[in-house]
Design an enzyme around this catalytic site. Structure first.
Site, PDB file in Angstrom:
ATOM      1  N   GLY A 139     -23.152  19.020 -10.539  1.00 48.99           N
ATOM      2  CA  GLY A 139     -23.497  17.836  -9.773  1.00 48.99           C
ATOM      3  C   GLY A 139     -25.145  17.245  -9.720  1.00 48.99           C
ATOM      4  N   ASP A 156     -20.447  18.491  -0.541  1.00 46.94           N
ATOM      5  CA  ASP A 156     -19.585  19.830   0.096  1.00 46.94           C
ATOM      6  C   ASP A 156     -20.112  21.061  -0.819  1.00 46.94           C
ATOM      7  OD1 ASP A 156     -15.991  20.791   0.036  1.00 46.94           O
ATOM      8  OD2 ASP A 156     -18.021  21.278   1.174  1.00 46.94           O
TER       9      ASP A 156
HETATM   10  N1  SAM Z   1     -17.280  23.887   2.668  1.00 44.15           N
HETATM   11  C1  SAM Z   1     -17.709  25.051   1.728  1.00 44.15           C
HETATM   12  C2  SAM Z   1     -18.949  25.710   2.525  1.00 44.15           C
HETATM   13  O1  SAM Z   1     -19.160  25.105   3.708  1.00 44.15           O
HETATM   14  O2  SAM Z   1     -19.288  26.658   2.340  1.00 44.15           O
HETATM   15  C3  SAM Z   1     -18.012  24.736   0.576  1.00 44.15           C
HETATM   16  C4  SAM Z   1     -16.729  24.440  -0.165  1.00 44.15           C
HETATM   17  S1  SAM Z   1     -16.647  24.048  -1.761  1.00 44.15           S
HETATM   18  C5  SAM Z   1     -15.654  25.393  -2.292  1.00 44.15           C
HETATM   19  C6  SAM Z   1     -18.238  24.551  -2.355  1.00 44.15           C
HETATM   20  C7  SAM Z   1     -18.167  24.168  -3.919  1.00 44.15           C
HETATM   21  O3  SAM Z   1     -19.453  23.887  -4.477  1.00 44.15           O
HETATM   22  C8  SAM Z   1     -17.760  25.460  -4.942  1.00 44.15           C
HETATM   23  O4  SAM Z   1     -16.632  25.313  -5.514  1.00 44.15           O
HETATM   24  C9  SAM Z   1     -18.891  25.602  -5.866  1.00 44.15           C
HETATM   25  O5  SAM Z   1     -18.333  26.016  -7.235  1.00 44.15           O
HETATM   26  C10 SAM Z   1     -19.334  24.194  -5.795  1.00 44.15           C
HETATM   27  N2  SAM Z   1     -20.821  24.136  -6.561  1.00 44.15           N
HETATM   28  C11 SAM Z   1     -21.840  25.218  -6.569  1.00 44.15           C
HETATM   29  N3  SAM Z   1     -23.060  24.605  -7.223  1.00 44.15           N
HETATM   30  C12 SAM Z   1     -22.631  23.545  -7.715  1.00 44.15           C
HETATM   31  C13 SAM Z   1     -23.303  22.492  -8.461  1.00 44.15           C
HETATM   32  N4  SAM Z   1     -24.584  22.729  -8.880  1.00 44.15           N
HETATM   33  N5  SAM Z   1     -22.733  21.621  -8.860  1.00 44.15           N
HETATM   34  C14 SAM Z   1     -21.115  21.056  -8.569  1.00 44.15           C
HETATM   35  N6  SAM Z   1     -20.599  22.045  -7.700  1.00 44.15           N
HETATM   36  C15 SAM Z   1     -21.282  23.168  -7.117  1.00 44.15           C
END
Ligand code: SAM
Length: 319
Positions: A139, A156
């Site tokens: 992201g 998120d």
């Molecule tokens: N609601 C949850 C919480 O509060 O802990 C988070 C939910 S969601 C599953 C978080 C997502 O962010 C994960 O699937 C993870 O793989 C993703 N993520 C982590 N680092 C990221 C990055 N640099 N860019 C995009 N997505 C990322």
């Protein structure tokens, strides 16, 4: 023998869930991914041993990180979701018919595949909606490069560990600001103030350097243990200063399917912060109001004039 899933995110404290059935367990390029049927919260998605969302309480978090900013804004058509691999945020966003395009940038394609297969109650049909633009990628890199501009950016993210660390950085926020249209809003998951207070303070400090307005609102998500969950917001306008009648009217006009947490009353209540949370929010730096040319001229008045003025005032006082 009962098996327990123990989340040990916080030193000296843990939450445990009975594991009825392990549905998926694996390691992706980025993290351990697990889905299990639990004793009280239905299916649970855990990444690196930390609860990300559960069928039992996901509605609280996903509704408050979507409907509140969308109805505060009033004209959201394009949304950018950073993270959100379980699809719960995407599903709530797409409940708004006014949304034309929802781009989701999730770094771990495995989380998306696992969500599609094991968490349909959370992601529904969101991933196959024609308004969805799904990108598997970082992201932070996306907001640094994209030419697209958005009305709403929803971060998120998990906790600031591993690939998510960069999603808490000033550089990432500056690039989020870059991809926001005038009047756009950014909202982000910002941890549990009782256990992760400095995370909230740090985020707001950085927001205040980049946006004119920022703050936090709260909701209680049972499996984000230890009290309130903080969500932070930033914009070039104060989203708390929206006429409640407008939010009620927008909510009615949106004709959303029945929601389990969000309503216009809780919309405004969520901004009421208890003292210990308000104490974590740094006071916004006094922005030095830009002087009008007339004001500038006035303050340039020659020193001697000033001197002359001064004594008279003193004299008056003595009397
Ligand atoms: N609601 C949850 C919480 O509060 O802990 C988070 C939910 S969601 C599953 C978080 C997502 O962010 C994960 O699937 C993870 O793989 C993703 N993520 C982590 N680092 C990221 C990055 N640099 N860019 C995009 N997505 C990322």
């Amino acid at each position: 023998m009962t098996t327990w899933f123990n989340e040990t995110l916080y030193k000296g404290f843990r939450q445990s869930h009975e594991v009825k059935k392990v549905l998926f367990e694996g390691r992706s390029k980025y993290q351990k991914v697990g889905v299990f049927e639990s004793g009280r919260f239905g299916r649970i998605l855990a990444l690196d041993g930390v609860v990300q969302c559960t069928e039992g309480d996901e509605f609280v978090y996903h509704e408050m990180l979507t409907h509140l900013p969308i109805l505060a804004h009033g004209k959201v058509e394009s949304v950018l979701i950073i993270g959100g691999g379980d699809g719960g945020i995407l599903e709530e966003v797409l409940k708004h018919k006014s949304i034309k395009r929802a781009t989701m940038v999730e770094i771990d394609g495995e989380v998306i595949e696992v969500a599609k297969k094991y968490l349909p109650k959370i992601c529904g049909k969101a991933f196959s909606d024609k308004r969805t633009n799904l990108i598997v990628g970082d992201g932070a890199a996306y907001v640094a490069e994209t030419k697209n501009r958005y009305d709403l950016v929803i971060v998120d993210r998990p906790d600031p560990v591993g690939p998510a660390t960069v999603l808490f950085s000033e550089g990432f926020y500056r690039n989020c600001h870059r991809v926001m249209k005038p009047g756009a809003i950014l909202v982000a998951q910002n941890g549990v103030p009782h256990m992760q207070g400095p995370e909230l303070t740090e985020a707001i400090k950085l927001f205040q350097k980049i946006w004119a307005e920022s703050g936090s609102y709260l909701a209680v998500v049972p499996t984000y243990v230890c009290g309130f969950m903080s969500m932070t917001w930033a914009s070039d306008r104060d989203i708390t200063d929206v006429d409640p009648r407008k939010v009620f009217a927008r909510f009615d006009a949106a004709k959303l399917p029945a929601l389990r947490y969000y309503n216009p009353e809780i919309h405004f209540a969520a901004f009421a912060l208890p003292n210990f949370v308000a104490g974590l929010i740094p006071a916004p730096k006094k922005t030095v109001a830009k002087k009008s040319p007339a004001q500038k001229k006035a303050t340039k008045a020659p020193a001697k004039l000033k001197k002359k003025a001064a004594p008279k005032r003193k004299a008056a006082k003595k009397r």
